[in-house]
Motif scaffolding. Sequence first.
Motif, PDB file in Angstrom:
ATOM      1  N   UNK A 113       0.826  -1.226   0.000  1.00 11.72           N
ATOM      2  CA  UNK A 113       0.000   0.000   0.000  1.00 11.72           C
ATOM      3  C   UNK A 113       0.858   1.274   0.000  1.00 11.72           C
ATOM      4  N   UNK A 114       1.996   1.224   0.686  1.00 15.51           N
ATOM      5  CA  UNK A 114       2.886   2.398   0.704  1.00 15.51           C
ATOM      6  C   UNK A 114       3.428   2.656  -0.706  1.00 15.51           C
TER       7      UNK A 114
ATOM      8  N   UNK B  83       3.575   5.805  -5.754  1.00 18.29           N
ATOM      9  CA  UNK B  83       3.616   5.841  -7.217  1.00 18.29           C
ATOM     10  C   UNK B  83       2.285   6.259  -7.840  1.00 18.29           C
ATOM     11  N   UNK B  84       1.212   5.679  -7.362  1.00 16.97           N
ATOM     12  CA  UNK B  84      -0.091   5.941  -8.000  1.00 16.97           C
ATOM     13  C   UNK B  84      -0.770   7.133  -7.346  1.00 16.97           C
ATOM     14  N   UNK B  85      -0.644   7.209  -6.029  1.00 20.41           N
ATOM     15  CA  UNK B  85      -1.218   8.360  -5.322  1.00 20.41           C
ATOM     16  C   UNK B  85      -2.698   8.246  -5.049  1.00 20.41           C
ATOM     17  N   UNK B  86      -3.282   7.116  -5.352  1.00 18.02           N
ATOM     18  CA  UNK B  86      -4.666   6.896  -4.952  1.00 18.02           C
ATOM     19  C   UNK B  86      -4.925   5.409  -4.825  1.00 18.02           C
ATOM     20  N   UNK B  87      -6.021   5.088  -4.145  1.00 20.91           N
ATOM     21  CA  UNK B  87      -6.319   3.702  -3.840  1.00 20.91           C
ATOM     22  C   UNK B  87      -6.882   2.988  -5.058  1.00 20.91           C
ATOM     23  N   UNK B  88      -6.388   1.789  -5.369  1.00 26.30           N
ATOM     24  CA  UNK B  88      -6.968   1.018  -6.476  1.00 26.30           C
ATOM     25  C   UNK B  88      -8.413   0.611  -6.154  1.00 26.30           C
TER      26      UNK B  88
ATOM     27  N   UNK C 221      -2.529  14.137 -13.199  1.00 25.88           N
ATOM     28  CA  UNK C 221      -3.077  13.207 -12.203  1.00 25.88           C
ATOM     29  C   UNK C 221      -2.019  12.828 -11.166  1.00 25.88           C
ATOM     30  N   UNK C 222      -2.451  12.266 -10.024  1.00 27.61           N
ATOM     31  CA  UNK C 222      -1.528  11.970  -8.926  1.00 27.61           C
ATOM     32  C   UNK C 222      -0.326  11.131  -9.348  1.00 27.61           C
ATOM     33  N   UNK C 223      -0.529  10.173 -10.242  1.00 26.41           N
ATOM     34  CA  UNK C 223       0.570   9.271 -10.601  1.00 26.41           C
ATOM     35  C   UNK C 223       1.567   9.928 -11.550  1.00 26.41           C
ATOM     36  N   UNK C 224       1.332  11.158 -11.963  1.00 21.85           N
ATOM     37  CA  UNK C 224       2.329  11.868 -12.756  1.00 21.85           C
ATOM     38  C   UNK C 224       2.974  12.992 -11.945  1.00 21.85           C
TER      39      UNK C 224
END
Lengths: 324, 324
Positions: free
Chosen positions: A235-236, A241-246, B196-199
């Motif tokens: 999750x960290x 990397x993604x910055x939001x929850x899948x 977006x967050x991942x960029x």
Amino acid sequence: MRHFVFTAALLAAGPCLADPLPSWNDGASKSAIIAFVESVTDPASPDYVTPADRIATFDNDGTLWAEQPLYFQFLFAFDRLRKLAAEDESILTSDVLRAANAGDLETVAAAGEAGLLEIQSVTHAGMTVDEFLAESRQWLATTQHPDTGKPLVTMTYQPMLELLSYLRDEDFTTWIVSGGGIDFIRSFADDTYGIPPWQVVGTEANTVYAVGEDGTPTLSKEGGVTFIDDKEGKPVGIMRHIGQRPIFAAGNSDGDFAMLEWTTAGDGARFGLIVHHTDAEREFAYDREGHVGVLDRGLDEAAGRGWVLVDMANDWRRVWPDGE
Amino acid sequence: MRHFVFTAALLAAGPCLADPLPSWNDGASKSAIIAFVESVTDPASPDYVTPADRIATFDNDGTLWAEQPLYFQFLFAFDRLRKLAAEDESILTSDVLRAANAGDLETVAAAGEAGLLEIQSVTHAGMTVDEFLAESRQWLATTQHPDTGKPLVTMTYQPMLELLSYLRDEDFTTWIVSGGGIDFIRSFADDTYGIPPWQVVGTEANTVYAVGEDGTPTLSKEGGVTFIDDKEGKPVGIMRHIGQRPIFAAGNSDGDFAMLEWTTAGDGARFGLIVHHTDAEREFAYDREGHVGVLDRGLDEAAGRGWVLVDMANDWRRVWPDGE
């Protein structure tokens, strides 16, 4: 006639007729996946999710490709260790390094994660990231699996490749979130899974920027690990990397438990999937015990948490892209 | 008539007629940007680059929005520090924390990066990532710039917003690579820049996964910094997150030097851009000296390295989205 052809082409391509998961047997797992995807992509559904939020994360070893008898990255590390030790035996500074060099997997496995990290640190260092990627690609292109004799990159799971494609066709972005090394996975993820480098999250090695005397800048792997993307690290890593929850997460071992827990604890429709290795005939059968891919807590709690436990032997019509 | 309207609409939208950078004055900087973009997007050009490789990275503070009198994130940190200290003065455990609480920017600035990191660590901790994002958004929505009185989120540079849009229209992906905190930037980057967050790549704080007694998992900021995305850290951050070298990089200070150096050292057509703050009237004028956004080496070497030095006063017809 022209109109007829046009209509027929539309029908053939239509989502109602084409099976997006042909290598999955009809059953509860396949139905649950399709029901979820339809619920979050139908604008009229109360569970509708906008495309930007359709994040799906996948573990790699044991989820997208095989991981027995050992994570393929460590087969790579052992081959590199033997190559380096043949040039300079003094790099074998510990029992675990000597055991790996001698092909003594029992001793290496007994040393656990610390032993594997030591081997990784010695073999994945002293080179630029570009050199590492080239070396890894070369190795993958020329190495067969020790048991099956098949090229390693063909030991991906056809049903999971179809799942990746299906989700992308439905405007999901698909990410790998793996305990494996981020550079190692990037060396094949685009060709093998259609997943670009920036959608790979993994364990990260110490990487250093330096400028040579001729002014050429390089990024080099200097040994040591700065982030372990496993267990509670997943999750960290996702947040980094993604910055939001899948909204969708797939794994196969307890190393993926936290990722599934965090993913499915979010609001709205969520999907957790565990690949259960039940197929000794076509692949390997293992779960609660062993040195690789242990699935214990996940096996106990999947049903209670509403996660889909995929039974490889029964749910998959076909395992391998090039065979049965 | 209908046909005519259709054609007119096409012409109005056509790439040959529309100016993609209307807030840039005609001149060498604008011409160089457009020539580069055309050369890498024209399949007949020897410099053609496939869309997947059209990676463009942008520094944030001083490149996409203003950074004077101090990085806005530290205005946020100071406001939070005052709020926390009003509740519990015992958190002011050092001279730099006491100075920040008293609004003594001179002392804080003199403490350099270590001082700022200490303030950041105290104020950006003890909360979940979601709580932090909500707090940051709330603060940005209600805070004006100390000098101009304008809402902070309106102090972005209109010419750079146009550049982001232009590149995305030409199938680039646009990334922020900032020394600022990754969570802080993510709290506004999508709304403000369409990123977006991942960029977003940025400095990363220690983030911990935990599961509460009621079974609810959280990701919390626990204080301390695990990665500084500045100077030589920027190419490292790019490799961690993007996994490949950009072909375009824009910055404004020597903190961006390594990013531009690494980007423009790659094969094929490359573009390095430095925003030079020359406009005391509409924005701020500064370069070689100060506590924020120092541009010294970049100023000396830009021409020799073929980087475009954007002269804000002369190259930009308009600075702000809502004004001159």
